[in-house]
Design an enzyme around this catalytic site. Structure first.
Site, PDB file in Angstrom:
ATOM      1  N   TRP A  89       0.808  -1.503  -0.350  1.00  0.00           N
ATOM      2  CA  TRP A  89      -0.158  -0.452   0.223  1.00  0.00           C
ATOM      3  C   TRP A  89       0.259   1.655   0.024  1.00  0.00           C
ATOM      4  O   TRP A  89       1.613   1.276   0.927  1.00  0.00           O
ATOM      5  CB  TRP A  89      -1.153   0.287   1.662  1.00  0.00           C
ATOM      6  CG  TRP A  89      -1.636   1.281   0.974  1.00  0.00           C
ATOM      7  CD1 TRP A  89      -2.898   1.892   0.720  1.00  0.00           C
ATOM      8  CD2 TRP A  89      -1.157   2.579   2.206  1.00  0.00           C
ATOM      9  NE1 TRP A  89      -2.703   3.081   0.629  1.00  0.00           N
ATOM     10  CE2 TRP A  89      -2.639   2.887   1.936  1.00  0.00           C
ATOM     11  CE3 TRP A  89      -0.265   2.429   2.943  1.00  0.00           C
ATOM     12  CZ2 TRP A  89      -1.421   4.731   2.635  1.00  0.00           C
ATOM     13  CZ3 TRP A  89      -0.768   4.021   3.829  1.00  0.00           C
ATOM     14  CH2 TRP A  89      -0.840   4.926   2.943  1.00  0.00           C
ATOM     15  N   GLU A 132      -3.053  -2.863  -2.501  1.00  0.00           N
ATOM     16  CA  GLU A 132      -4.065  -2.567  -1.456  1.00  0.00           C
ATOM     17  C   GLU A 132      -5.487  -0.935  -1.952  1.00  0.00           C
ATOM     18  O   GLU A 132      -4.102  -0.157  -2.123  1.00  0.00           O
ATOM     19  CB  GLU A 132      -4.019  -2.019  -0.606  1.00  0.00           C
ATOM     20  CG  GLU A 132      -5.078  -1.523  -0.006  1.00  0.00           C
ATOM     21  CD  GLU A 132      -4.279  -1.290   1.391  1.00  0.00           C
ATOM     22  OE1 GLU A 132      -3.704  -1.636   2.411  1.00  0.00           O
ATOM     23  OE2 GLU A 132      -5.316  -1.368   2.641  1.00  0.00           O
ATOM     24  N   LYS A 177      -7.147   2.478  -2.072  1.00  0.00           N
ATOM     25  CA  LYS A 177      -7.772   3.205  -1.596  1.00  0.00           C
ATOM     26  C   LYS A 177      -8.860   4.401  -2.278  1.00  0.00           C
ATOM     27  O   LYS A 177      -8.019   5.234  -3.394  1.00  0.00           O
ATOM     28  CB  LYS A 177      -6.848   4.313  -1.067  1.00  0.00           C
ATOM     29  CG  LYS A 177      -7.296   4.878   0.436  1.00  0.00           C
ATOM     30  CD  LYS A 177      -6.120   5.061   1.603  1.00  0.00           C
ATOM     31  CE  LYS A 177      -6.593   6.112   2.423  1.00  0.00           C
ATOM     32  NZ  LYS A 177      -5.541   6.089   3.764  1.00  0.00           N
ATOM     33  N   ASP A 237      -9.787  -2.799   1.389  1.00  0.00           N
ATOM     34  CA  ASP A 237      -9.694  -2.229   3.163  1.00  0.00           C
ATOM     35  C   ASP A 237     -10.757  -1.602   2.967  1.00  0.00           C
ATOM     36  O   ASP A 237     -11.372  -1.314   1.665  1.00  0.00           O
ATOM     37  CB  ASP A 237      -9.047  -1.419   3.373  1.00  0.00           C
ATOM     38  CG  ASP A 237      -8.874  -1.013   4.363  1.00  0.00           C
ATOM     39  OD1 ASP A 237      -9.610  -0.204   4.152  1.00  0.00           O
ATOM     40  OD2 ASP A 237      -7.724  -1.100   4.989  1.00  0.00           O
ATOM     41  N   HIS A 261     -11.699   1.550   2.739  1.00  0.00           N
ATOM     42  CA  HIS A 261     -11.036   2.542   1.591  1.00  0.00           C
ATOM     43  C   HIS A 261     -12.095   2.763  -0.396  1.00  0.00           C
ATOM     44  O   HIS A 261     -11.702   2.757  -0.668  1.00  0.00           O
ATOM     45  CB  HIS A 261      -9.752   1.669   0.568  1.00  0.00           C
ATOM     46  CG  HIS A 261      -8.746   2.085   2.146  1.00  0.00           C
ATOM     47  ND1 HIS A 261      -7.298   2.037   1.383  1.00  0.00           N
ATOM     48  CD2 HIS A 261      -8.793   2.691   2.825  1.00  0.00           C
ATOM     49  CE1 HIS A 261      -6.715   1.250   2.558  1.00  0.00           C
ATOM     50  NE2 HIS A 261      -7.298   1.566   3.844  1.00  0.00           N
ATOM     51  N   HIS A 312      -8.601  -6.600   4.061  1.00  0.00           N
ATOM     52  CA  HIS A 312      -7.721  -5.575   5.252  1.00  0.00           C
ATOM     53  C   HIS A 312      -9.344  -5.031   5.604  1.00  0.00           C
ATOM     54  O   HIS A 312      -9.870  -4.443   5.875  1.00  0.00           O
ATOM     55  CB  HIS A 312      -7.679  -4.069   4.720  1.00  0.00           C
ATOM     56  CG  HIS A 312      -6.103  -4.356   4.857  1.00  0.00           C
ATOM     57  ND1 HIS A 312      -4.981  -2.760   4.930  1.00  0.00           N
ATOM     58  CD2 HIS A 312      -4.932  -5.310   5.286  1.00  0.00           C
ATOM     59  CE1 HIS A 312      -3.695  -4.066   5.139  1.00  0.00           C
ATOM     60  NE2 HIS A 312      -3.610  -5.030   4.816  1.00  0.00           N
ATOM     61  N   ASP A 367     -12.243   6.974   6.672  1.00  0.00           N
ATOM     62  CA  ASP A 367     -11.386   5.829   7.033  1.00  0.00           C
ATOM     63  C   ASP A 367     -10.238   5.561   8.198  1.00  0.00           C
ATOM     64  O   ASP A 367      -9.462   5.526   8.252  1.00  0.00           O
ATOM     65  CB  ASP A 367     -10.006   5.909   5.915  1.00  0.00           C
ATOM     66  CG  ASP A 367      -8.626   4.506   5.586  1.00  0.00           C
ATOM     67  OD1 ASP A 367      -9.178   3.711   6.365  1.00  0.00           O
ATOM     68  OD2 ASP A 367      -7.600   4.683   5.405  1.00  0.00           O
ATOM     69  N   ASP A 387     -10.027   3.892  11.002  1.00  0.00           N
ATOM     70  CA  ASP A 387      -9.565   2.506  11.298  1.00  0.00           C
ATOM     71  C   ASP A 387     -10.149   2.415  12.874  1.00  0.00           C
ATOM     72  O   ASP A 387      -8.610   1.986  13.526  1.00  0.00           O
ATOM     73  CB  ASP A 387      -8.266   2.509  11.225  1.00  0.00           C
ATOM     74  CG  ASP A 387      -7.083   2.216   9.381  1.00  0.00           C
ATOM     75  OD1 ASP A 387      -8.095   0.972   8.905  1.00  0.00           O
ATOM     76  OD2 ASP A 387      -7.350   3.489   9.323  1.00  0.00           O
ATOM     77  N   ASP A 439      -7.154  -4.383   9.985  1.00  0.00           N
ATOM     78  CA  ASP A 439      -6.267  -2.759  10.088  1.00  0.00           C
ATOM     79  C   ASP A 439      -6.524  -2.608  10.647  1.00  0.00           C
ATOM     80  O   ASP A 439      -7.873  -1.392  10.194  1.00  0.00           O
ATOM     81  CB  ASP A 439      -5.896  -2.670   8.496  1.00  0.00           C
ATOM     82  CG  ASP A 439      -5.598  -1.294   8.378  1.00  0.00           C
ATOM     83  OD1 ASP A 439      -4.947  -0.885   9.065  1.00  0.00           O
ATOM     84  OD2 ASP A 439      -5.739  -0.872   6.836  1.00  0.00           O
TER      85      ASP A 439
END
Ligand code: RNT
Ligand code: ZN
Length: 421
Positions: A188, A229, A231, A262, A265, A289, A297, A299, A329
């Site tokens: 990424w 990955e 995004k 992810d 994303h 992820h 995003d 997380d 993640d």
């Protein structure tokens, strides 16, 4: 929790599930296929162990909070991970970032990392009976400060990061060989632009060229697998992300790579669970992820929500266990980090167990017969079946604390270990 009560409740749950054609024993057996690749970066808010002036700024990711007790050495980090793993049913893998090597107090730049810096991790994984997945670290570095790494128009910077990519592949192949199980390497990069760029195409063609160079060497899939990955946007890089989903899905299909999806994303109403069966028509394997985006995003720690449930259900319904690698993640620096791991990993595991307790075949038949009221009614009823009793029993037979009893263990570890840091 009292084990006699857990067993009694499980027996009752077993009967209730049997009444709708679900075999709880089979579901528990199915949990053996569920291996979660636990990210290492919740231990220290994505800090890593390099001695450089790196900071987590400008890279489109951000850990917020300053809860005390974060790991600041490899020893502390391993102790924390071991504690987490003791509180989780089953065996998990560890997903390690390149910035977490054992550099012996020396500054080793990203274009100089090698297998020698990860021998200690390979030994640790062996001692824990687990295996490692890997990630290149293309952020928190002066050469990432411009917002461009592999897509940089500065040839020196571009080559620096291509070298990093090559080295992370070598490290991954080494780890895979050591552990006798392929190491999934995720790439990424934060590359993007805060405001409206002119040359989107230029950056994307440079990224393609850099990936082609970095991936030139062939490694056996027995040892390592490459994932890319995508995004949508990053903080400070809102206007354009070079490695968008279209870009990487195309790259993965054409070059036989894994696409990494992810869940933070994409546009907020898109669901990664819906993407799995689309991507798998065209790529062999997918890396996930799993995370919890709040408004962006962010997380946050994974919880058992509809997004995570759809992901697990799609994998279980289609028996995609050998084609989908599930990684986590998230990095919440505002709560006990060990607790964050246990909550997040257990939430993902619970989603898989719930999926395994679904009478999928019956639901599919209702669907094919266009009996949509019954399909919806069954999906609603499933939500209040005694899943918790099966989960607690799963913890019991795996010899880990059932239900909420892990909370006390996390608090005890905080008292004994984390508060003394
Ligand atoms: C960032 C990506 C990436 C990172 C980790 C630390 O938006 O999701 O996967 O979170 O590499
Ligand atoms: Zn990610």
């Amino acid at each position: 929790m009292n084990s006699e009560i857990i067993k009694k409740q499980y027996e009752l749950a077993k009967e209730q599930y049997a009444a709708i054609g679900v075999d709880t024993e089979k579901a528990l057996e199915g949990m053996k296929n569920v291996v979660i690749s636990m990210h290492c970066w919740q231990t220290d808010d994505v800090g890593g162990f390099e001695t450089s002036d790196a900071s987590l700024s400008g890279g489109g990711i951000q850990a917020t909070g300053n809860y005390p007790g974060k790991a600041t050495t490899i020893e502390q980090m391993r102790a924390d991970l071991e504690k987490v793993m003791q509180l989780l049913p089953g065996k998990q893998r560890l997903s390690l970032h390149a910035s977490y090597g054992e550099f012996g107090g020396k500054f080793v730049d990203r274009d100089a990392v090698g297998p020698e810096h990860f021998k200690g991790w390979a030994d640790w994984a062996r001692s824990q009976g687990t295996a490692i997945d890997f990630n290149g670290t293309f952020f928190s570095h002066p050469k990432a400060a411009s917002g461009f790494t592999l897509s940089s128009k500065n040839e020196g910077i571009r080559q620096f990061w291509v070298e990093h990519l090559k080295r992370t592949r070598e490290i991954s192949a080494y780890l895979g060989e050591q552990q006798g199980s392929p190491c999934v390497l995720n790439t990424w990069i934060p590359d993007g632009s805060k405001d409206i760029p002119i040359d989107r195409n230029g950056y994307r063609s440079i990224l393609k060229k850099s990936l082609d160079e970095g991936y030139q060497k062939e490694y056996s899939g027995k040892f390592m697998k490459d994932a890319v990955e995508s995004k949508l946007f990053g903080i400070g890089l809102e206007a354009m992300t070079v490695g968008s989903h279209d870009f990487y899905l195309g790259y993965a299909i054409k070059n036989n790579k894994l696409i990494c999806l992810d869940s933070g994303h994409f546009h907020p109403t898109e669901q990664v669970g819906d993407k799995i069966s689309s991507c798998l028509q065209f790529v062999d394997e997918v890396l996930l992820h799993v995370t919890r985006p709040i408004r962006w995003d962010s997380d946050h720690v994974v919880t058992l929500n509809d997004d995570v449930q759809l992901i697990a259900s799609e994998i279980v319904r289609n028996n995609f266990f050998d084609r989908v690698y599930t990684g986590l993640d998230f990095f919440d620096a505002s709560i006990n980090r060990i607790g964050a791991y246990v909550i997040g990993t257990r939430a993902a595991q619970k989603a898989f167990l719930i999926a395994l307790l679904e009478p999928t075949q019956q639901l599919k038949e209702l669907e094919e017969q266009e009996r949509f009221f019954e399909r919806l009614a069954m999906l609603e009823e499933l939500k209040t079946k005694p899943f918790g009793a099966v989960w607690d029993y799963f913890c019991l037979i795996n010899d880990v604390p059932a239900g909420e009893s892990y909370i006390a263990e996390v608090n005890q570890y905080e008292k004994d270990v984390l508060s003394k840091r």
